[in-house]
Design a protein around this motif. Structure first.
Motif, PDB file in Angstrom:
ATOM      1  N   LEU A 315       0.871  -1.176   0.000  1.00 42.15           N
ATOM      2  CA  LEU A 315       0.000   0.000   0.000  1.00 42.15           C
ATOM      3  C   LEU A 315       0.910   1.229   0.000  1.00 42.15           C
ATOM      4  O   LEU A 315       1.572   1.524   0.999  1.00 42.15           O
ATOM      5  N   THR A 316       0.956   1.899  -1.145  1.00 36.89           N
ATOM      6  CA  THR A 316       1.830   3.056  -1.301  1.00 36.89           C
ATOM      7  C   THR A 316       0.995   4.307  -1.496  1.00 36.89           C
ATOM      8  O   THR A 316       0.136   4.368  -2.394  1.00 36.89           O
ATOM      9  N   PHE A 317       1.233   5.294  -0.663  1.00 35.73           N
ATOM     10  CA  PHE A 317       0.511   6.566  -0.721  1.00 35.73           C
ATOM     11  C   PHE A 317       1.429   7.611  -1.331  1.00 35.73           C
ATOM     12  O   PHE A 317       2.613   7.689  -0.992  1.00 35.73           O
ATOM     13  N   ASN A 318       0.869   8.425  -2.253  1.00 37.22           N
ATOM     14  CA  ASN A 318       1.658   9.509  -2.829  1.00 37.22           C
ATOM     15  C   ASN A 318       0.901  10.816  -2.723  1.00 37.22           C
ATOM     16  O   ASN A 318      -0.327  10.856  -2.867  1.00 37.22           O
ATOM     17  N   TYR A 319       1.631  11.870  -2.452  1.00 31.18           N
ATOM     18  CA  TYR A 319       1.038  13.201  -2.327  1.00 31.18           C
ATOM     19  C   TYR A 319       1.953  14.181  -3.033  1.00 31.18           C
ATOM     20  O   TYR A 319       3.179  14.157  -2.836  1.00 31.18           O
ATOM     21  N   ASN A 320       1.341  15.077  -3.866  1.00 32.47           N
ATOM     22  CA  ASN A 320       2.128  15.992  -4.684  1.00 32.47           C
ATOM     23  C   ASN A 320       1.608  17.417  -4.523  1.00 32.47           C
ATOM     24  O   ASN A 320       0.382  17.662  -4.631  1.00 32.47           O
ATOM     25  N   PHE A 321       2.496  18.342  -4.277  1.00 31.29           N
ATOM     26  CA  PHE A 321       2.173  19.770  -4.239  1.00 31.29           C
ATOM     27  C   PHE A 321       2.335  20.338  -5.646  1.00 31.29           C
ATOM     28  O   PHE A 321       3.357  20.107  -6.304  1.00 31.29           O
ATOM     29  N   LEU A 322       1.332  21.100  -6.103  1.00 31.61           N
ATOM     30  CA  LEU A 322       1.307  21.623  -7.467  1.00 31.61           C
ATOM     31  C   LEU A 322       1.544  23.137  -7.475  1.00 31.61           C
ATOM     32  O   LEU A 322       1.088  23.853  -6.571  1.00 31.61           O
ATOM     33  N   ALA A 323       2.248  23.607  -8.522  1.00 28.31           N
ATOM     34  CA  ALA A 323       2.560  25.037  -8.641  1.00 28.31           C
ATOM     35  C   ALA A 323       2.065  25.576  -9.970  1.00 28.31           C
ATOM     36  O   ALA A 323       1.805  24.823 -10.924  1.00 28.31           O
ATOM     37  N   ASN A 324       1.911  26.867 -10.044  1.00 26.60           N
ATOM     38  CA  ASN A 324       1.682  27.562 -11.300  1.00 26.60           C
ATOM     39  C   ASN A 324       3.060  27.945 -11.807  1.00 26.60           C
ATOM     40  O   ASN A 324       3.684  28.876 -11.283  1.00 26.60           O
ATOM     41  N   GLN A 325       3.533  27.191 -12.784  1.00 27.40           N
ATOM     42  CA  GLN A 325       4.955  27.233 -13.164  1.00 27.40           C
ATOM     43  C   GLN A 325       5.784  26.907 -11.912  1.00 27.40           C
ATOM     44  O   GLN A 325       5.738  25.785 -11.445  1.00 27.40           O
ATOM     45  N   PHE A 326       6.461  27.895 -11.311  1.00 28.64           N
ATOM     46  CA  PHE A 326       7.234  27.600 -10.109  1.00 28.64           C
ATOM     47  C   PHE A 326       6.626  28.247  -8.864  1.00 28.64           C
ATOM     48  O   PHE A 326       7.235  28.198  -7.791  1.00 28.64           O
ATOM     49  N   ASP A 327       5.462  28.816  -9.013  1.00 31.16           N
ATOM     50  CA  ASP A 327       4.822  29.499  -7.894  1.00 31.16           C
ATOM     51  C   ASP A 327       3.864  28.541  -7.185  1.00 31.16           C
ATOM     52  O   ASP A 327       2.830  28.161  -7.739  1.00 31.16           O
ATOM     53  N   PHE A 328       4.252  28.116  -5.970  1.00 29.08           N
ATOM     54  CA  PHE A 328       3.414  27.187  -5.217  1.00 29.08           C
ATOM     55  C   PHE A 328       2.319  27.905  -4.424  1.00 29.08           C
ATOM     56  O   PHE A 328       1.559  27.260  -3.712  1.00 29.08           O
ATOM     57  N   ASN A 329       2.233  29.209  -4.512  1.00 29.23           N
ATOM     58  CA  ASN A 329       1.192  29.943  -3.805  1.00 29.23           C
ATOM     59  C   ASN A 329       0.643  31.042  -4.718  1.00 29.23           C
ATOM     60  O   ASN A 329       0.795  32.242  -4.455  1.00 29.23           O
ATOM     61  N   PRO A 330       0.011  30.627  -5.825  1.00 28.36           N
ATOM     62  CA  PRO A 330      -0.425  31.631  -6.807  1.00 28.36           C
ATOM     63  C   PRO A 330      -1.531  32.540  -6.294  1.00 28.36           C
ATOM     64  O   PRO A 330      -1.690  33.664  -6.764  1.00 28.36           O
TER      65      PRO A 330
END
Length: 468
Positions: A315-330
């Motif tokens: 059981l493998t869990f994956n979590y990914n933070f997404l950015a607008n280009q390189f901005d993680f707090n658009p």
């Protein structure tokens, strides 16, 4: 007077070795062993084992190396651009089973048939993610198992290398003392032959003067012939001993070493260092063979732990933070809240064998290997203990034999001295004088043999204790 000169020569051979000529050179036992231990193919194989262990450890550590990856897909058909997208990044495994990921995705927004889930911000999107095994692999996995086994393997290979050197130590030193015995027994035979020839000449002169009958010259001639045969026999034994020695000598360049005909061995009469049974019994507990088996059991225990781990579901869990280009707090909101509640992607994978036949067999096979190794360890312990006892008893008996042989030689010498006096007075015969000399030389050879065997027994004791 002839007998006195002969006896002085024999004593110099058996008690102190031969007098070296200007061309002769003593090849000491320690020097010979050092060269064998350094250059012999078995010694070089032992060194390669340690190099192999280092490379296997490096190989296992490679499972935790960061990995770069990239991909690009594009489809054009019927004059239409269907889609064009790609990604590239780095994945970093860790020693705790967690994998970190940093990735950048890009997509051509002009694709006519672009899958909607491929839609990302114009110019691309940076992704920072983590993969965590929640069941199988959380506390132990294949990479950690391989690394730990390789770390233990470094010590195990060292023990195996020491075991190889120990076997070489026994073979080399036994061959050395066989050479020493063959060399000095030939010297004894040569001295006896030369003395017999000298005495033959004296008896012939006495026969011509009428002091001895013709039969005495024949008796002296037969004695010389018997010693000539003995010289030839010891020469063959020496040739065989030298052949074994030559096979053990190698140069730094990895080529068979040239044997010097002028090499002379140490005399076996040199008293070896007396071993202490308590030290040998203590040393035997750390014999390389036993140490190697113990490390092998540790490796198998680690392998068994990984086999048991495979009973758990994956059981493998994956979590990914997404950015607008390189901005993680658009949206310029609270950073952590934004990442957790809005710009993210997550998922999991699950799998579980239903019958677990492979997993059950894997544990059972490892248990068999563990049992086999344990029995080998116990057998080796028993063998070494029995050998140590036998060699120690042999050492004690050889010591007694040495003292007795020395007394026998002295007594035979007294008989020969007395017979020589009687012979000079005309009260003895060449036959009796030859008989006394023959028995004395036989006793001298037995003494020499006992001294050589005593040296080999000490070698066997240290070999059994693993102290090469």
């Amino acid at each position: 007077m002839m007998n006195l000169r002969w006896w002085v020569l024999v004593c110099s051979l058996v008690v102190g070795g031969v007098s070296l000529t200007a061309q002769q050179e003593i090849l000491a036992a320690d020097l010979f062993w050092q060269q064998v231990k350094t250059n012999h193919p078995v010694a070089r194989q032992a060194a390669l084992l340690q190099e192999q262990a280092a490379q296997e450890l490096l190989y296992a550590r490679g499972s935790f190396d960061p990995k770069l990856y990239a991909s690009q897909e594009e489809k054009v058909f019927g004059g239409k651009d269907y889609y064009r997208y790609g990604q590239g990044g780095v994945k970093i495994p860790t020693a705790w089973g967690i994998a970190l990921k940093a990735e950048y995705d890009w997509t051509d927004p002009n694709g006519a048939y672009l899958n909607p889930d491929r839609t990302i911000p114009q110019g691309g999107q940076a992704i920072v993610g983590v993969e965590v095994p929640l069941l199988q692999g959380l506390f132990f996995d294949a990479s950690r198992s391989s690394l730990r086994q390789a770390q233990i393997g470094t010590d195990r290979y060292k023990a195996i290398a020491d075991e190889l050197r120990n076997e070489l130590f026994l073979a080399a030193n036994k061959s050395y003392w066989d050479w020493s015995y063959a060399y000095y027994s030939r010297e004894l035979a040569i001295s006896a032959r030369d003395y017999s020839f000298e005495r033959l000449g004296g008896i012939r002169e006495s026969f011509r003067a009428g002091d001895y009958p013709a039969i005495d010259t024949l008796e002296a001639y037969l004695q010389w012939q018997s010693w000539e045969l003995e010289v030839q026999e010891t020469e063959m034994q020496l040739n065989h001993a030298v052949a074994k020695m030559r096979a053990l000598l190698w140069s730094d360049a990895g080529q068979p070493e040239m044997w010097k005909k002028d090499w002379v061995p140490q005399s076996p009469v040199i008293a070896p260092t007396a071993p202490v049974i308590a030290d040998l019994q203590q040393a035997i507990t750390e014999h390389p063979s036993l140490v190697a088996y113990r490390y092998q059991k540790e490796q198998l225990a680690i392998e068994r732990r990984w086999k048991k781990e495979q009973f758990k579901p994956e059981l493998t869990f994956n979590y990914n933070f997404l950015a607008n280009q390189f901005d993680f707090n658009p949206e310029n909101t609270d950073g952590i809240s934004n990442l957790v509640s809005d710009n993210y992607k997550w998922g999991f994978t699950f799998s579980q064998p239903l019958l677990l036949r492979k997993e059950r067999a894997g544990v059972a096979l490892t248990d068999v290997k563990l049992a086999q190794t344990d029995w080998k360890l116990q057998q080796k312990q028993q063998d070494l203990s029995a050998k140590l006892t036998a060699y120690w008893q042999e050492w004690e008996i050889r010591q007694q034999q040495l003292q007795l042989s020395q007394a026998v030689v002295q007594n035979y010498q007294s008989l020969l001295d007395a017979e020589s006096v009687k012979f000079e007075l005309g009260e003895s015969s060449v036959f009796l004088l030859n008989s006394r000399q023959q028995k004395l030389l036989g006793a001298q050879l037995k003494l020499l043999k006992t001294q050589a065997e005593l040296q080999k027994t000490v070698v066997a004791l240290w070999y059994t204790a693993g102290r090469s």
